[in-house]
Design an enzyme around this catalytic site. Structure first.
Site, PDB file in Angstrom:
ATOM      1  N   ASN A 188       1.022  -0.650   0.349  1.00  0.00           N
ATOM      2  CA  ASN A 188       0.171   0.180  -0.081  1.00  0.00           C
ATOM      3  C   ASN A 188       1.020   1.129   0.020  1.00  0.00           C
ATOM      4  O   ASN A 188       1.899   1.625   1.050  1.00  0.00           O
ATOM      5  CB  ASN A 188      -1.276   0.263   1.289  1.00  0.00           C
ATOM      6  N   HIS A 217       1.096   5.929   1.703  1.00  0.00           N
ATOM      7  CA  HIS A 217       1.900   6.535   2.537  1.00  0.00           C
ATOM      8  C   HIS A 217       2.885   7.723   2.075  1.00  0.00           C
ATOM      9  O   HIS A 217       3.885   8.698   2.087  1.00  0.00           O
ATOM     10  CB  HIS A 217       2.053   6.097   4.255  1.00  0.00           C
ATOM     11  N   HIS A 240      -5.786   4.371  -2.324  1.00  0.00           N
ATOM     12  CA  HIS A 240      -6.858   3.923  -1.305  1.00  0.00           C
ATOM     13  C   HIS A 240      -7.802   5.901  -1.999  1.00  0.00           C
ATOM     14  O   HIS A 240      -6.476   6.821  -1.411  1.00  0.00           O
ATOM     15  CB  HIS A 240      -6.790   3.946   0.102  1.00  0.00           C
ATOM     16  N   ARG A 267      -9.747   8.138  -1.229  1.00  0.00           N
ATOM     17  CA  ARG A 267     -10.346   8.370   0.551  1.00  0.00           C
ATOM     18  C   ARG A 267     -11.355   9.166  -0.709  1.00  0.00           C
ATOM     19  O   ARG A 267     -10.883  10.516  -2.172  1.00  0.00           O
ATOM     20  CB  ARG A 267      -9.647   9.282   1.419  1.00  0.00           C
ATOM     21  N   ARG A 326      -7.589  12.408   0.674  1.00  0.00           N
ATOM     22  CA  ARG A 326      -5.682  12.998   2.109  1.00  0.00           C
ATOM     23  C   ARG A 326      -4.900  12.148   1.678  1.00  0.00           C
ATOM     24  O   ARG A 326      -3.658  13.242   1.882  1.00  0.00           O
ATOM     25  CB  ARG A 326      -6.611  12.550   3.250  1.00  0.00           C
ATOM     26  N   GLU A 386      -8.523   0.702  -3.343  1.00  0.00           N
ATOM     27  CA  GLU A 386      -9.576   0.411  -2.740  1.00  0.00           C
ATOM     28  C   GLU A 386     -10.337   1.585  -2.403  1.00  0.00           C
ATOM     29  O   GLU A 386     -10.037   2.922  -2.780  1.00  0.00           O
ATOM     30  CB  GLU A 386      -8.864   0.484  -1.163  1.00  0.00           C
ATOM     31  N   THR A 417      -8.858   3.479   8.145  1.00  0.00           N
ATOM     32  CA  THR A 417      -9.798   2.761   8.409  1.00  0.00           C
ATOM     33  C   THR A 417      -9.893   1.735   9.617  1.00  0.00           C
ATOM     34  O   THR A 417      -9.167   1.090  10.162  1.00  0.00           O
ATOM     35  CB  THR A 417     -10.090   0.888   7.006  1.00  0.00           C
ATOM     36  N   GLU A 461     -10.836  -9.504   2.434  1.00  0.00           N
ATOM     37  CA  GLU A 461      -9.780  -9.054   3.299  1.00  0.00           C
ATOM     38  C   GLU A 461     -10.139  -9.011   4.228  1.00  0.00           C
ATOM     39  O   GLU A 461     -10.945  -8.379   5.081  1.00  0.00           O
ATOM     40  CB  GLU A 461      -9.162  -7.659   2.681  1.00  0.00           C
ATOM     41  N   HIS A 480      -4.306  -3.920   7.543  1.00  0.00           N
ATOM     42  CA  HIS A 480      -3.824  -3.787   8.582  1.00  0.00           C
ATOM     43  C   HIS A 480      -3.314  -3.837   9.836  1.00  0.00           C
ATOM     44  O   HIS A 480      -2.667  -4.317  10.097  1.00  0.00           O
ATOM     45  CB  HIS A 480      -5.898  -2.954   8.795  1.00  0.00           C
TER      46      HIS A 480
END
Ligand code: PXP
Length: 239
Positions: free
Chosen positions: A7, A10, A43, A45, A49, A70, A101, A151, A192
């Site tokens: 992922n 970030h 993701h 969002r 963000r 996502e 999440t 998931e 996660h």
């Protein structure tokens, strides 16, 4: 063979902190695959963000990169995702105030809406997954929803392991859910809060086929990369 999805949200978080172009998540997607990741996750969002629409379009357009997008159940986001055409979709719950999440989808509450969304993605030949808590009831509902994958949210297990609390019951819930899903022909993923230790624990569950990991990989990469970058600068300023 268990797969690793990286992922890269970030990377965009760091970029956005300066509002400039570096570090570019597009480059991170290419590097991740070059270094052995099986797929990348982004993701998109509702509040954009980290990853923005332009990133998502560019990254999903990469032929050599399998992209797991996502998204929430928001109509605009779903329509956007159908246009962007990622390889994979993972539907997640989303709440504007959350830092990340928090927990899995409420499948019972959103059954009707989810059924419609899953049908749309299936028609578009996009592998679709639901981000859920490890519960037998949610696995049974996932089967009813005819989804390709689930998931399992591993946040609770990760928190228990990190705070050195007893994690046996949570691990057993994940194992039982994972075995049932597999029996029902639903592919099982986990994600996660995972780090080296928690991932190692979960590799003992044979039915988990894919791990999606973000925060720890990006954070740990800072420490593994700092020495090289500092050496580069020391060479540059030598004279
Ligand atoms: N899987 C899903 C469905 C997620 O929503 C997230 C967080 O965005 C992750 C995996 C990665 O979690 P982490 O960043 O804690 O590794």
């Amino acid at each position: 063979m268990k797969r690793l999805g990286v992922n890269i949200d970030h990377v965009a978080t760091v970029r956005n902190a300066r509002g400039e172009k570096h570090p570019d998540p597009y480059y991170a997607a290419l590097q991740s695959i070059k270094m052995g990741a099986d797929s990348v996750t982004i993701h998109l969002r509702e509040d954009r963000r980290h990853i923005n629409d332009k990133d998502a379009k560019k990254i999903c357009g990469l032929k050599k990169v399998l992209v797991n997008l996502e998204i929430s159940m928001n109509d605009n986001i779903v329509n956007n995702a159908l246009k962007i055409k990622p390889n994979y979709i993972c539907i997640v719950p989303e709440n504007r105030k959350e830092i990340t999440t928090e927990g899995g989808l409420d499948l019972l509450k959103h059954k009707k809406k989810l059924k419609k969304i899953i049908k749309k993605f299936k028609k578009a030949n996009i592998r679709t997954s639901l981000f859920i808590n490890p519960s037998i009831k949610d696995i049974e509902l996932s089967k009813e929803l005819n989804v390709d994958c689930i998931e399992i949210h591993t946040g609770k297990l990760s928190n228990l392991v990190k705070s050195k609390k007893n994690f046996k019951n949570e691990l057993s819930r994940i194992k039982k859910s994972s075995i049932l899903a597999s029996k029902l022909n639903i592919e099982v993923h986990a994600g996660h809060g995972l780090d080296y230790k928690t991932t190692k624990i979960l590799t003992k569950i044979n039915t988990i086929q894919e791990f999606n990991i973000g925060h720890f990989i990006i954070g740990e990469s800072i420490f593994l990369g700092l020495s090289k970058v500092i050496k580069n600068f020391k060479k540059i300023i030598k004279n």
